[in-house]
Design an enzyme around this catalytic site. Structure first.
Site, mmCIF file in Angstrom:
data_model
loop_
_atom_site.group_PDB
_atom_site.id
_atom_site.type_symbol
_atom_site.label_atom_id
_atom_site.label_comp_id
_atom_site.label_asym_id
_atom_site.label_seq_id
_atom_site.Cartn_x
_atom_site.Cartn_y
_atom_site.Cartn_z
ATOM 1 N N GLN A 35 57.670 18.868 26.289
ATOM 2 C CA GLN A 35 57.576 18.718 24.840
ATOM 3 C C GLN A 35 58.124 19.922 24.068
ATOM 4 O O GLN A 35 58.435 19.807 22.892
ATOM 5 C CB GLN A 35 56.122 18.456 24.437
ATOM 6 C CG GLN A 35 55.593 17.130 24.983
ATOM 7 C CD GLN A 35 54.174 16.850 24.568
ATOM 8 O OE1 GLN A 35 53.235 17.275 25.220
ATOM 9 N NE2 GLN A 35 53.994 16.134 23.473
ATOM 10 N N ARG A 92 47.196 27.213 26.945
ATOM 11 C CA ARG A 92 47.380 26.200 27.984
ATOM 12 C C ARG A 92 48.803 25.668 27.884
ATOM 13 O O ARG A 92 49.208 25.156 26.841
ATOM 14 C CB ARG A 92 46.380 25.055 27.790
ATOM 15 C CG ARG A 92 46.635 23.891 28.721
ATOM 16 C CD ARG A 92 45.654 22.728 28.578
ATOM 17 N NE ARG A 92 46.090 21.654 29.440
ATOM 18 C CZ ARG A 92 46.341 20.399 29.050
ATOM 19 N NH1 ARG A 92 46.132 20.028 27.801
ATOM 20 N NH2 ARG A 92 46.774 19.506 29.907
ATOM 21 N N HIS A 137 52.277 17.749 33.774
ATOM 22 C CA HIS A 137 52.103 17.093 32.474
ATOM 23 C C HIS A 137 53.260 16.102 32.302
ATOM 24 O O HIS A 137 54.122 16.263 31.441
ATOM 25 C CB HIS A 137 52.033 18.131 31.350
ATOM 26 C CG HIS A 137 51.410 17.623 30.082
ATOM 27 N ND1 HIS A 137 50.353 18.249 29.454
ATOM 28 C CD2 HIS A 137 51.708 16.552 29.302
ATOM 29 C CE1 HIS A 137 50.029 17.590 28.344
ATOM 30 N NE2 HIS A 137 50.838 16.559 28.233
ATOM 31 N N ASN A 182 47.538 16.363 34.078
ATOM 32 C CA ASN A 182 47.147 15.981 32.723
ATOM 33 C C ASN A 182 47.072 14.458 32.600
ATOM 34 O O ASN A 182 48.053 13.763 32.835
ATOM 35 C CB ASN A 182 48.185 16.500 31.719
ATOM 36 C CG ASN A 182 47.809 16.137 30.283
ATOM 37 O OD1 ASN A 182 46.844 16.677 29.750
ATOM 38 N ND2 ASN A 182 48.548 15.233 29.668
ATOM 39 N N GLU A 183 45.910 13.962 32.225
ATOM 40 C CA GLU A 183 45.734 12.550 31.861
ATOM 41 C C GLU A 183 46.351 11.570 32.860
ATOM 42 O O GLU A 183 47.288 10.825 32.511
ATOM 43 C CB GLU A 183 46.313 12.294 30.466
ATOM 44 C CG GLU A 183 45.667 13.124 29.379
ATOM 45 C CD GLU A 183 46.189 12.786 27.978
ATOM 46 O OE1 GLU A 183 47.135 11.985 27.855
ATOM 47 O OE2 GLU A 183 45.639 13.323 27.000
ATOM 48 N N ASN A 314 40.732 15.830 27.128
ATOM 49 C CA ASN A 314 41.605 15.674 25.959
ATOM 50 C C ASN A 314 40.980 14.601 25.085
ATOM 51 O O ASN A 314 40.769 13.469 25.524
ATOM 52 C CB ASN A 314 43.009 15.232 26.378
ATOM 53 C CG ASN A 314 43.787 16.346 27.055
ATOM 54 O OD1 ASN A 314 43.310 17.482 27.143
ATOM 55 N ND2 ASN A 314 44.984 16.033 27.529
ATOM 56 N N GLU A 387 42.561 19.511 24.880
ATOM 57 C CA GLU A 387 43.398 19.104 23.736
ATOM 58 C C GLU A 387 42.521 18.458 22.676
ATOM 59 O O GLU A 387 41.636 17.659 22.999
ATOM 60 C CB GLU A 387 44.456 18.054 24.145
ATOM 61 C CG GLU A 387 45.591 18.593 24.972
ATOM 62 C CD GLU A 387 46.603 17.515 25.358
ATOM 63 O OE1 GLU A 387 46.761 16.526 24.615
ATOM 64 O OE2 GLU A 387 47.222 17.676 26.421
ATOM 65 N N TRP A 436 45.525 21.165 20.052
ATOM 66 C CA TRP A 436 46.843 20.590 20.290
ATOM 67 C C TRP A 436 47.504 20.422 18.936
ATOM 68 O O TRP A 436 47.004 19.677 18.124
ATOM 69 C CB TRP A 436 46.752 19.228 20.992
ATOM 70 C CG TRP A 436 48.121 18.707 21.282
ATOM 71 C CD1 TRP A 436 48.896 17.927 20.476
ATOM 72 C CD2 TRP A 436 48.895 18.972 22.463
ATOM 73 N NE1 TRP A 436 50.115 17.690 21.073
ATOM 74 C CE2 TRP A 436 50.136 18.314 22.290
ATOM 75 C CE3 TRP A 436 48.663 19.695 23.645
ATOM 76 C CZ2 TRP A 436 51.137 18.364 23.259
ATOM 77 C CZ3 TRP A 436 49.669 19.738 24.591
ATOM 78 C CH2 TRP A 436 50.892 19.076 24.395
ATOM 79 N N GLU A 443 57.110 14.443 20.687
ATOM 80 C CA GLU A 443 55.888 13.654 20.858
ATOM 81 C C GLU A 443 56.188 12.372 21.662
ATOM 82 O O GLU A 443 55.997 11.253 21.198
ATOM 83 C CB GLU A 443 55.254 13.395 19.487
ATOM 84 C CG GLU A 443 54.004 12.533 19.432
ATOM 85 C CD GLU A 443 52.875 12.920 20.372
ATOM 86 O OE1 GLU A 443 52.807 14.067 20.833
ATOM 87 O OE2 GLU A 443 52.058 12.032 20.656
ATOM 88 N N TRP A 444 56.734 12.560 22.869
ATOM 89 C CA TRP A 444 56.959 11.469 23.817
ATOM 90 C C TRP A 444 57.690 10.285 23.156
ATOM 91 O O TRP A 444 58.700 10.506 22.506
ATOM 92 C CB TRP A 444 55.634 11.057 24.477
ATOM 93 C CG TRP A 444 54.914 12.245 25.076
ATOM 94 C CD1 TRP A 444 53.729 12.781 24.642
ATOM 95 C CD2 TRP A 444 55.329 13.071 26.179
ATOM 96 N NE1 TRP A 444 53.378 13.866 25.420
ATOM 97 C CE2 TRP A 444 54.325 14.065 26.363
ATOM 98 C CE3 TRP A 444 56.429 13.074 27.049
ATOM 99 C CZ2 TRP A 444 54.411 15.050 27.357
ATOM 100 C CZ3 TRP A 444 56.506 14.048 28.056
ATOM 101 C CH2 TRP A 444 55.514 15.009 28.192
ATOM 102 N N PHE A 452 52.273 17.541 15.419
ATOM 103 C CA PHE A 452 50.915 17.941 15.793
ATOM 104 C C PHE A 452 50.699 19.458 15.691
ATOM 105 O O PHE A 452 49.638 19.949 16.047
ATOM 106 C CB PHE A 452 50.625 17.525 17.239
ATOM 107 C CG PHE A 452 50.116 16.114 17.424
ATOM 108 C CD1 PHE A 452 48.752 15.846 17.376
ATOM 109 C CD2 PHE A 452 50.988 15.058 17.657
ATOM 110 C CE1 PHE A 452 48.268 14.559 17.572
ATOM 111 C CE2 PHE A 452 50.508 13.757 17.854
ATOM 112 C CZ PHE A 452 49.143 13.505 17.804
#
Ligand code: GBH
Length: 489
Positions: A35, A92, A137, A182-183, A314, A387, A436, A443-444, A452
């Site tokens: 990102q 982070r 991530h 991550n997630e 998150n 996050e 975050w 942003e993907w 953000f």
């Protein structure tokens, strides 16, 4: 309980100050490699699945990519200085796997990749900022996708273990806080089911998301056991996993709605935490998904237990949940949950104010509830909120001064931090909080249309950084200058 009461009961609107947190509570900011870094062809970096996904037409809303992103790869010193200037204790960030092993296969370490992260880590340490590193991530080396199908093949566990081991060996003398993944839910569901994220699988094979999740769980546990057996004693750090979870508040007192809300939480958190704390998937998932869920061997179950020193959470938003037998999502994963996520209460009032993203409503009390839920259900583990934040829509028509004065974001952080302080008073073992994000960034699937950051990045003028009001608010808060009822000393 009446919905309106939720707001009062959870102390919404209270002011918050640093003294509401334990003395060694960690405050940080977070980012992720793809990102922010850019420099996609520099430093002998290999391609990742997000390079190829973002270059596929129609995948990113504004047709953009992370090729340049916010050029953190070249501006890391300036960015570290910003973190320091605002007074954060921790940062982070994630490592791009394909900078360390360009094809993902752990045969030859790319020294240029090691050097970049060494420089970044050293710059942080020099400023007294603790690094929290996420190993994965979402930016899987493309070669591993193309050769073994990424997270669908069990061999990925071994490749991830080699990569993790390499990072512990090179950086662990200075890095004491590690996050494996991550997630994993987002990779499983959006990567291998809805297809809105890389690698964009949408084959309708209802097994793929569960396999992708299964292998991420095993990859986490394997890396965790390597850290514990080879590095932990010597390096003295800790290792965790980051999960994303919206709070699920039952839409009514009806038993069906309550069990729908509890299912929703098991499908988000239990999917990962039940295996890691209790050795297998949650009963409700086993019942509803049957043979679609892969099985852990007895040996693997042992590996899973005790593989977490802490849980990273998150958390951005919450929903009311009601029982629903029909589901608008085409995904089997959602259908199996038999629930509906509700934004509006009766009367048309929203659960909270909306941020820019369709999915993001401001609901501070949801964070207190999710923290207390985890504490109760999983024996009060140490938690870091890894996050939390909200976005503004990219809007070229506004003057910069107006964009920088992000009052709603300040309101968001105050509300959510107050909720964290309350959860700590309730007894949850929360050790840290990361906003975050440090910077506006890629942003993907939303590209650069959503912002953000605590710091605005001027995409039209050589990526200049401009701190927003929220960054200055944090810096006063961290100095202890932000007092109850808004009065400063
Ligand atoms: C985080 O995920 C990510 O870790 C971070 O990289 C990202 O920048 C941040 O969110 C902000 O989005 O609801 O179908 O529109 C949080 C979980 C998962 C929430 C994907 C938004 C969008 C898909 N996110 N979801 S959808």
């Amino acid at each position: 309980m009446a919905k309106k009461e939720l707001f009062k009961e959870n102390g919404e609107g209270e002011e918050v100050c640093k003294a509401d947190f334990p003395p060694n509570f960690v405050f940080g900011v977070a980012t992720a490699a793809y990102q922010i870094e850019g420099a996609c062809n520099e430093g002998s970096r290999g391609a990742s699945i997000w390079d190829s996904f973002s270059h596929t037409e129609g995948k990113i809303i504004d047709g953009s990519s992370g090729d340049v992103a916010v050029d953190h790869y070249h501006r890391y010193k300036e960015d570290v200085n910003l973190i320091h200037k605002f007074g954060f204790d921790a940062y982070r960030f994630s490592i791009s796997w394909s900078r360390i092993f360009p094809d993902g296969v752990g045969t030859k370490v790319n020294e240029e990749g090691i050097a970049f992260y060494n420089n970044l880590i050293n710059a942080l340490i020099e400023k007294g900022i603790q690094p929290f590193i996420t190993l994965y991530h979402w930016d899987l080396p493309l070669h591993l996708q193309e050769t073994i199908g990424g997270w669908l093949d069990k061999q990925i566990v071994n490749y991830f273990a080699i990569y993790a081991d390499t990072c512990f060996a090179h950086f662990g003398d200075r890095v004491k806080n590690w996050i494996t993944i991550n997630e994993p839910l987002q990779t499983a569901v959006n990567g291998y089911d809805t297809g809105i994220f890389a690698p964009g699988r949408r084959e309708g094979s209802s097994e793929e998301p569960y396999l992708a999740a299964h292998h991420q769980i095993l990859a986490h546990a394997t890396a965790g056991s390597i850290y514990r057996s080879k590095y932990k004693d010597k390096q003295g750090g800790q290792i965790g996993l980051v999960l994303d979870c919206e709070w699920a508040e039952a839409n009514s007192d009806k038993i069906e709605d309550k069990s729908a809300a509890s299912r929703r939480l098991d499908f988000q958190l239990g999917w990962y935490l039940c295996p890691l704390y209790y050795g297998d998937y949650p009963a409700v998932m086993l019942e509803r998904l049957g043979d679609r869920l892969p099985k852990f061997s007895e040996e693997e179950k042992k590996l899973l237990l005790n593989s977490l020193d802490f849980l990273g959470l998150n958390h951005y938003t919450s929903r009311f949940i009601s029982h629903a037998t029909s589901c608008s999502e085409e995904s089997y994963f959602y259908k199996a949950q038999e629930m509906e996520r509700i934004v509006e209460w009766e009367g048309g009032e929203k659960i909270g104010e909306k941020a820019a993203s369709e999915w993001l409503y401001i609901v501070p009390w949801g964070l207190r509830k999710v923290l207390n839920y985890i504490a109760r259900k999983y024996n009060n583990p140490p938690i870091y909120i890894t996050e939390n934040g909200m976005d503004d829509e990219e809007d070229n028509s506004l003057p910069l001064s107006e964009i920088l004065d992000d009052k709603l974001r300040v309101h968001y952080f105050k509300g959510y931090l107050a909720a964290v302080a309350q959860a700590i008073k309730d007894g949850a073992d929360v050790r840290g909080y990361f906003a975050w994000s440090l910077l506006d960034n890629f942003e993907w699937a939303q590209g650069y249309t959503k912002r953000f950051g605590l710091v605005y990045v001027d995409y039209k003028n050589s990526l200049t950084r401009h701190p927003k009001s929220s960054a200055y608010w944090f810096s006063r808060f961290l100095k202890g200058g932000e007092k109850k009822n808004g009065k400063e000393n």
